[in-house]
Design a protein around this motif. Structure first.
Motif: not given
Length: 286
Positions: A143-170
Motif C-alpha cells: 500500500e502506498e503512503d498518500s502523504k509522505p513527509t519531507h523537508s530540505s535545507l540548503e546552506d553554504k555549510a550543509l545541504d540536507e534532504s529528509y523523507c519519512s514514509v508510512g509502510l502499509k500491508k494490504t
C-alpha cells in the motif's frame, strides 16, 4: 551529524515502549587554555610565548609551501662597462626564483585537492520522497503512503534532504511500519571522524543495539539494529561517501501486527536496506 530517527506510533494504537536515546556529549568538554583550573583561585593563566622569526632562507612556520630561496641575494651589476651583461645576469636569476615559486604554487593549486568539499557528484533533492528507492519493501508493504513527509535545507555549510514514509500491508488503515531517509552534503567540514565515532560506537552509547560494519557501500557503512520481543523492530543503515552521509531507517511496532502475522525478520530488513541504499545513492549522484 544525524542520529537514527525514532519510530513513530499511530495515535489510536496502544503506546509501545520506545528505545531511549541518551543525550549526546558536547563536542568541546574541556576549558580553554587561558581559563584557570576549577576550584583553584591561585592558578594563573598560561603564558604564551611568540615563535621566533625564521632565519633568512628558511621556510615560514605553518606554511609547507613556502620554499627557501636557493639562490641567495640577487647580485647587483657593477656600474660602468658591461652593464648589458650584468642586467642579463640579474634578470636570469630573478626569472629562476619566480619560476621556482610558480612551480611550488602549481603543485598546490593543481596537484592537491585544495579546500573543496569531497561531494562525489551528490545532490540533495528538494523532495527526498520523490528520489528515494524503497522498492525492496513493496512486497511486504504494497500500500502506498498518500502523504509522505519531507523537508530540505540548503546552506553554504550543509545541504540536507529528509523523507519519512508510512509502510502499509494490504488492507491496513494505518502504517504498520515506517521508513525514513536522510542525506547530508557537508560543504565545510569532513564528517568522517564524527561519523565513525557516532556509528561504530553506537552500541556502547545506546543500550540494546547491535552494530555491524557493512562492506561494499560507500567509503564506510554501519548497520545498527534492535529487536525486542514485546516492543519494536528497528534497523538503520548509515553510509559515508566522501563528505556525504546517508541514513535509511526502518521501524515497526509489533503491536500493530495481527496475531497471525509477523513483521519481517531483521535479516530480511537488512538486505532490503542495503539494496535500496545502493540504488538511492546512485540516483542522488545522477
Amino acid at each position: 551529524m544525524s542520529t537514527p530517527p525514532q519510530p513513530q506510533q499511530p495515535a489510536d494504537q496502544p503506546p509501545a515502549q520506545r528505545p531511549a536515546v541518551p543525550p549526546q556529549p558536547t563536542a568541546y568538554p574541556y576549558p580553554g587554555p587561558q581559563s584557570p583550573a576549577p576550584g583553584n583561585f591561585y592558578a594563573q593563566p598560561t603564558q604564551v610565548s611568540l615563535p621566533a622569526q625564521p632565519l633568512p632562507g628558511q621556510p615560514q612556520p605553518g606554511n609547507p609551501y613556502a620554499q627557501p630561496q636557493p639562490y641567495g641575494p640577487v647580485p647587483v651589476p657593477l656600474s660602468g662597462g658591461g652593464g648589458g651583461a650584468g642586467r642579463a645576469v640579474l634578470w636570469a636569476v630573478v626569472g629562476a626564483v619566480v619560476a621556482s615559486g610558480a612551480w611550488a604554487a602549481g603543485v598546490f593549486l593543481i596537484g592537491g585537492k585544495g579546500d573543496g568539499a569531497d561531494l562525489r557528484g551528490f545532490a540533495a533533492p528538494s523532495n527526498m520522497c520523490s528520489e528515494v528507492d524503497y522498492s525492496s519493501f513493496k512486497d511486504e508493504y504494497p500500500e502506498e503512503d498518500s502523504k509522505p513527509t519531507h523537508s530540505s535545507l540548503e546552506d553554504k555549510a550543509l545541504d540536507e534532504s529528509y523523507c519519512s514514509v508510512g509502510l502499509k500491508k494490504t488492507g491496513s488503515s494505518y502504517a504498520d511500519a515506517y521508513l525514513t531517509t536522510q542525506v547530508d552534503l557537508h560543504r565545510k567540514t569532513d564528517p568522517a571522524p564524527e561519523f565513525t565515532a557516532t556509528w561504530k560506537n553506537y552500541g556502547a552509547s545506546h543500550t540494546g543495539y547491535d552494530v555491524d560494519p557493512v562492506k561494499g557501500i560507500g567509503d564506510e557503512a554501519y548497520l545498527v539494529s534492535q529487536d525486542t520481543t514485546s516492543g519494536s523492530r528497528y534497523a538503520t543503515l548509515a553510509v559515508r561517501e566522501g563528505w556525504v552521509t546517508y541514513t535509511m531507517s526502518y521501524s515497526a511496532y509489533l503491536t500493530s501486527y495481527d496475531q497471525d502475522k509477523n513483521p519481517p525478520r531483521l535479516t530480511e530488513v537488512s538486505d532490503w536496506l542495503k539494496a535500496d541504499t545502493k540504488s538511492t545513492l546512485e540516483k542522488l549522484k545522477g
